[in-house]
Design a protein around this motif. Structure first.
Motif, short mmCIF file in Angstrom:
data_model
loop_
_atom_site.label_atom_id
_atom_site.label_comp_id
_atom_site.label_asym_id
_atom_site.label_seq_id
_atom_site.Cartn_x
_atom_site.Cartn_y
_atom_site.Cartn_z
N ASP A 61 0.87 -1.17 0.00
CA ASP A 61 0.00 0.00 0.00
C ASP A 61 0.91 1.23 0.00
O ASP A 61 1.29 1.72 1.06
CB ASP A 61 -0.88 -0.04 1.25
CG ASP A 61 -1.95 1.02 1.22
OD1 ASP A 61 -1.99 1.79 0.24
OD2 ASP A 61 -2.76 1.07 2.17
N GLN A 78 -4.08 3.36 -7.70
CA GLN A 78 -3.12 2.44 -7.10
C GLN A 78 -1.86 2.29 -7.95
O GLN A 78 -0.74 2.31 -7.44
CB GLN A 78 -3.79 1.08 -6.92
CG GLN A 78 -3.21 0.28 -5.81
CD GLN A 78 -4.09 -0.92 -5.48
OE1 GLN A 78 -4.92 -1.32 -6.28
NE2 GLN A 78 -3.91 -1.48 -4.31
N SER A 99 -5.85 6.37 5.66
CA SER A 99 -5.95 4.94 5.42
C SER A 99 -7.14 4.34 6.17
O SER A 99 -7.85 3.48 5.65
CB SER A 99 -4.62 4.29 5.83
OG SER A 99 -4.77 2.94 6.04
N ARG A 137 -10.47 5.22 4.44
CA ARG A 137 -10.68 4.36 3.27
C ARG A 137 -11.18 2.99 3.70
O ARG A 137 -12.08 2.41 3.11
CB ARG A 137 -9.37 4.19 2.50
CG ARG A 137 -8.82 5.50 2.01
CD ARG A 137 -8.66 5.50 0.50
NE ARG A 137 -8.52 6.87 0.04
CZ ARG A 137 -7.38 7.42 -0.33
NH1 ARG A 137 -6.29 6.69 -0.32
NH2 ARG A 137 -7.34 8.66 -0.74
N ARG A 138 -10.54 2.45 4.75
CA ARG A 138 -10.94 1.13 5.22
C ARG A 138 -12.39 1.15 5.71
O ARG A 138 -13.17 0.25 5.42
CB ARG A 138 -10.01 0.69 6.36
CG ARG A 138 -10.12 -0.75 6.72
CD ARG A 138 -9.24 -1.08 7.90
NE ARG A 138 -7.82 -0.95 7.63
CZ ARG A 138 -7.11 -1.87 6.98
NH1 ARG A 138 -7.70 -2.95 6.56
NH2 ARG A 138 -5.84 -1.69 6.77
N GLU A 184 -14.72 3.09 4.72
CA GLU A 184 -15.60 3.19 3.55
C GLU A 184 -15.83 1.83 2.91
O GLU A 184 -16.96 1.47 2.55
CB GLU A 184 -15.02 4.16 2.52
CG GLU A 184 -15.20 5.61 2.92
CD GLU A 184 -14.48 6.58 1.99
OE1 GLU A 184 -14.68 7.79 2.13
OE2 GLU A 184 -13.72 6.10 1.11
N ARG A 185 -14.75 1.06 2.77
CA ARG A 185 -14.90 -0.29 2.18
C ARG A 185 -15.79 -1.16 3.06
O ARG A 185 -16.67 -1.86 2.58
CB ARG A 185 -13.53 -0.95 2.03
CG ARG A 185 -12.65 -0.36 0.95
CD ARG A 185 -11.51 -1.31 0.58
NE ARG A 185 -10.61 -1.63 1.67
CZ ARG A 185 -9.54 -0.92 1.98
NH1 ARG A 185 -9.22 0.15 1.26
NH2 ARG A 185 -8.76 -1.25 2.98
N ALA A 239 -9.45 12.47 0.98
CA ALA A 239 -10.02 11.30 1.65
C ALA A 239 -11.47 11.51 2.08
O ALA A 239 -12.14 10.57 2.45
CB ALA A 239 -9.16 10.92 2.86
N THR A 284 -16.42 11.34 -0.02
CA THR A 284 -17.78 10.81 0.13
C THR A 284 -18.59 11.56 1.18
O THR A 284 -19.74 11.25 1.41
CB THR A 284 -17.75 9.32 0.56
OG1 THR A 284 -16.64 9.13 1.42
CG2 THR A 284 -17.66 8.41 -0.64
#
Lengths: 584, 261, 195
Positions: A413, A472, B207, B210-211, B213-214, C187, C190
């Motif tokens: 990542d 990515q 990070s 994002r996690r 959101e998933r 980030a 949304t």
């Protein structure tokens, strides 16, 4: 406690639906370009569809549309029509869609909700107001369908990647949907995990109780399951929709040109061209140096003959490295046990092994981030013009400013390593840390050649963008670009092609070739067998020990793992290992 | 994750592991209130003794791990006690006799006893918290709050899901630090360290968002936001042990508060 | 053929989406860990400087009360964020234990009142500072009653003032800067705060 009324008549499985898309398009709110556009196809009920396309072709968006997350959960604008059975997705409440459609995501760790296996399977049923009696009956059946019988009371934390992903599939199967959508379900898994997921999928596909839409990069395993294929290009357009065994030559050509991986069965070729080229170069160089790569047993890697005579080419020397897991993670196993590896200038090594075999531990030990309990790790910088070869040094004792010239690590990542507000500053930060001006920048006094580096890595137009907002593939190239102005002697990469399509993979390999030509040594920890031919050497780890150290060809011919099948590229697991083109 | 204490889990079946978390919460609040309403040090002493007895006999928690768990408390107890004594309003009361004189500061008897009470209060609160949360895992806590107290499902289980993925944040934090060291960007000097910690926190939060959101998308795909009234796979029901626990907590609190020395 | 627009979340002001819940909860869990570490490693040592000085460090405990609502912009986010963070730090074994829940509730409520007065429409730095002050007042009320009951009036006033100042600096200004930095990374796309 009162029981809420059940959401739908219990027990009955939804019948497998057909899927019909007509001019289907979707643009996410805030984006100008549509993610998918003009999709028009009809998949008959009970068939298996494999969706192929490069990164950014909207495969995941199609999966989300089929599950109704687009347009009902995520904002944006919808075009055309998508019918699942008799339901028009855009007009049907998400709740109704959810009862008939199941969606499995890529990362098992961001889709499991509960800490115990049976609670986890029941979670989706609770959401749909099943009665307790129904749930108690259904949970073990769903677990049995993915080969996880008896796992009911296990903690989800203790499962392997493959088990987690099969659990995620059980979660979806529990609600008895007619349509099963899987969005790269094996991307995060090691070969054994991938193999076990495909075994279960093969069983499901054979039963014909579900319509299945599968998005996968592991084509050699996925293609044999497919009845039909949908090919998409990098603009989210449809290239072709056809039975898996009857894809036109032209469509294959277009798919190849879009940058996607193409199944070998369609091209007749062995591996992709760039990988072949890289392999050829590796062979040439090996000949030139007159290095005979022995495929000696791994128990004595240090004793292999035919090393280059020049001892100064030795960049990393790890001897008898033993590394313990932190005390609280229980189990007395060692992360690394008597691991010895020597890495020479210009060498590219693939580091393979199942999850937990110690690949990351070895990378971290070489980088000096973990100090071994026994044994030594020593490394040195490449000699610069006219300078003497420096002695080998312990990386864990180097200062941060010294280490940058010797070791670079690109994480799976990459964004976790970013420090700056723009891509340009990201490169400059590394250049500055490595000791000032090294590039030939023509910009202002602050320019250290970042723009030139970015351009070489195909990121020139993104110099002012926020690193976190890049895709990515772009992020991975940016982390390589940041290392380009002052390349480290040893470059470590953790899953360098994770999430990349063929074009992205070739781009990364081409960039790595540049570094290697300059003498850099490269170690790639990877689960992707397609990378092996591009490497000079394979080092395989299993339970903290080196079990193989030799040529890629020797590795692929006889993988040192039990069972060996998952480690061979192009072997499809499960009962449906022959290509099927006709539906009974 | 190494700096964080490992979760304290019951090692055997015991009376309290069969009570519901909601009942233990009520009982815990009773003791909390009892220890706060008075400045008489005898009350927290009595409650602390009671808490230790309950921990020992009925919690199922491994006693040998308790002292290590409470050790960081020492400083807080000590400093809170010392400063409560030094700064007590009773010290200004001229009708009280001076017990000690430290420089200009005059210390009275009631100030000392009140200070000790405040320090011991912390001990009681910590022990009580172990009794409330220790005997069952977070999932049972969420089940209990939702089924017995009708806490909104989506918030309870949304939080539970977040708790499950939280350990990944610790991994991210370590990876971010490693990446910076290898890039030659490790901070030197205290100012640089503080700035760097801020930058690290930012990357970790990006990070994590994002996690989250998933995870939320996966939960929605499984009907978490379906608008139906959720059912419950595992039933939590208030039982006689719960009532007994609450009654006993009230009785002990009454004894601690009202029985003269 | 049909075209359909689904709106940006900004329009549905009152409804919590799943993503709002999980993001606030996860941030709160992160803050809960920070609370615990702060309490164990920083505050416990700082406490030897005396309660007034030490009160200048208390602002950290109020971060969720401002940061969470500034990101998701949903009613109740201050309260929810503070409560979850408090529960986590209690679970980890902070020495305030159950009492953390009470103080979390008061701190969250203090900030929530400010956001409520703006009808959840204004999200500028001024509101952030006011909300931080509100949270600080909530905290001061709790601490003066529970932790410092025996102190004289001057001492109590100094502690209250120090806590509110700490809240304004660390949470009002610091929290707002943190949210701005997050927005710049992209980030928050949304969320209504991201666009």
């Amino acid at each position: 406690m009162t029981e809420a009324p059940a959401g739908r008549p219990s027990g009955a499985a939804a019948a497998p639906p057909s899927i019909e898309a007509t001019g289907l398009g979707w643009t996410y709110a805030g984006r100008r370009r549509p993610a998918i556009e003009g999709l028009t196809f009809r998949l008959e009920a009970g068939r298996v569809l494999l969706v192929l396309g490069p990164s950014g072709s909207g495969k995941s968006t199609l999966a989300r549309a089929l599950a109704g997350l687009v347009p009902h959960v995520q904002p944006g604008s919808w075009q055309g029509s998508l019918r699942v059975g008799e339901l028009e997705v855009a007009d049907t409440p998400a709740r109704l869609l959810g009862e008939r459609i199941g969606l499995v995501f890529q990362d098992p760790d961001s889709q499991l909700v509960m800490t115990r296996v049976d609670d986890e399977v029941a979670f989706g049923l609770e959401n749909r107001a099943w009665s307790r009696t129904e749930m108690t009956a259904r949970v073990p059946l769903a677990l049995a369908q993915v080969g996880l019988s008896g796992f009911e009371h296990r903690s989800t934390v203790t499962l392997s990647g493959g088990e987690k992903q099969r659990l995620a599939i059980a979660d979806i199967l529990a609600a008895r949907p007619g349509l099963l959508v899987l969005d790269e379900p094996t991307a995060n898994l090691d070969p054994p995990g991938m193999y076990s997921v495909f075994e279960q999928l093969a069983v499901l596909a054979k039963r014909r109780e579900h319509t299945i839409v599968l998005i996968e990069h592991r084509l050699e395993a996925a293609l044999p399951l497919a009845d039909d294929v949908l090919l998409m290009d990098d603009g989210g357009h449809q290239l072709a929709f056809a039975p898996a065994g009857a894809v036109g030559r032209e469509a294959v050509e277009l798919l190849d040109r879009s940058g996607a991986w193409v199944p070998r069965a369609w091209t007749g070729a062995g591996t992709s061209r760039a990988v072949e080229r890289a392999t050829a170069r590796a062979v040439e160089r090996a000949k030139a140096r007159a290095v005979e790569r022995a495929t000696a047993p791994a128990s004595q890697p240090a004793a292999r003959g035919g090393r280059p005579a020049d001892p100064s080419a030795l960049l990393v020397e790890a001897t008898g490295v033993r590394l313990e897991y932190p005390a609280d993670t229980s189990g007395k196993r060692l992360a690394l046990d008597a691991v010895s590896v020597a890495v020479h200038s210009g060498e590219r090594i693939a580091l393979v092994g199942p999850n937990g075999a110690g690949k990351s531990s070895l990378l971290f030990a070489i980088a000096g981030l973990l100090r071994p309990a026994a044994g030594t790790v020593r490394l040195r910088a490449l000699p610069r013009n006219g300078e003497a070869v420096e002695p080998l040094r312990d990386p864990s004792r180097l200062r941060s400013s010294e280490i940058a010239a010797r070791i670079g690590l690109v994480f799976q990542d990459p964004e976790l390593g970013f420090v700056a507000g723009t891509a340009r500053d990201e490169v400059n930060a590394s250049a500055r840390a490595a000791g000032g001006r090294t590039g030939t920048g023509s910009g202002g006094p602050d320019d250290l050649g970042a723009d030139g580096a970015l351009a070489r890595f195909g990121l020139g137009h993104l110099a002012a963008e926020v690193p976190f907002a890049l895709s990515q593939g772009e992020q991975r190239r940016l982390s390589l670009a940041a290392l380009a102005l002052r390349p480290p002697a040893v470059l470590l990469l953790d899953e360098p092609t994770f999430g990349l399509d063929r074009r992205g993979t070739e781009a990364v390999l081409a960039l790595l070739d540049e570094g290697r030509t300059a003498g850099q040594a490269q170690i790639l920890a990877t689960h992707d067998p397609r990378l092996l031919p591009a490497c000079d050497r394979v080092v395989a780890l299993d339970r903290g020990r080196v079990v193989f150290d030799g040529s890629p060809a020797a590795f692929l011919a006889a993988p040192p793992f039990e069972p060996a099948e998952p480690w061979r590229d192009g072997v499809a697991p499960g009962p449906a290992s022959t290509p099927r083109t006709a539906v009974p | 994750m190494s700096v964080l204490p490992a979760a304290l889990q019951p090692t055997r079946d015991a009376f309290l592991t069969r009570t519901t978390p909601a009942a233990r919460l009520v009982a815990g609040v009773v003791w909390l209130v009892a220890s706060v309403v008075t400045l008489d040090p005898i009350v927290p002493v009595r409650l602390a003794v009671a808490a230790i007895v309950v921990l020992w006999l009925w919690s199922g928690l491994p006693m040998r791990r308790i002292p290590g768990r409470l050790a960081p408390l020492g400083f807080a107890v000590l400093s809170l006690t010392v400063f409560s004594i030094l700064l007590s309003s009773a010290n200004g009361d001229r009708t009280l006799s001076t017990v000690a004189q430290i420089g200009p500061a005059r210390i009275t008897g009631p100030a000392i006893s009140a200070g000790i009470a405040v320090g011991l209060r912390v001990v009681v609160i910590a022990l009580t918290t172990l009794l409330v949360f220790g005997p069952s895992d977070p999932t049972r806590m969420a089940d209990s709050l939702v089924q017995q107290w009708h806490v909104p499902d989506r918030f309870a289980y949304g939080t539970l899901a977040a708790v499950r993925v939280a350990p990944f944040m610790a991994g991210d934090w370590a990876t971010i630090g490693a990446a910076r060291r290898l890039r030659g960007l490790a901070p030197r000097g205290p100012v640089a360290r503080v700035r760097e910690a801020g930058g690290r926190l930012l990357v970790m939060l990006v990070s994590s968002i994002r996690r989250a959101e998933r995870l939320a998308l996966a939960m929605d795909a499984r009907g978490f936001d379906s608008g139906l009234r959720r059912t419950h796979f595992r039933e939590v029901r208030t039982g006689w042990r719960d009532w007994l626990t609450i009654a006993a907590a009230i009785a002990v609190a009454a004894v601690a508060l009202f029985v003269p020395r | 053929m049909k075209a359909l627009e689904t709106t940006k979340p900004a329009a549905e002001l009152l409804r919590w989406r799943t993503v709002d819940i999980v993001v606030v909860a996860l941030l709160a869990v992160a803050f809960g860990v920070v609370f615990w570490a702060w309490g164990t490693y920083v505050w416990a040592w700082g406490s030897f400087l005396g309660p007034q000085t030490e009160s200048l460090l208390t602002g950290v405990w109020l971060l969720p009360a401002v940061v969470c609502p500034m990101i998701v912009r949903r009613p109740g986010a201050a309260l929810f964020g503070e409560l979850v963070a408090a529960i986590i730090s209690a679970l980890l074994g902070s020495y305030w234990g159950l009492d953390t829940l009470l103080s979390g509730l008061l701190q969250g409520a203090g900030a929530e009142v400010v956001f409520l007065i703006t009808m959840y429409r204004a999200w500028n730095p001024v509101v952030a500072v006011l909300a931080a002050a509100g949270a600080g007042i909530g905290e001061a009320i709790h601490d003066l009653i529970v932790n410092y009951p025996g102190l004289d009036d001057a001492g109590r006033a100094a502690i209250g003032a120090a806590e509110i100042v700490s809240a304004i600096v660390i949470v009002g200004i610091g929290g707002w800067l943190l949210v701005r930095a997050l927005r710049r990374t992209g980030a928050l796309q949304t969320f209504p705060s991201g666009g």
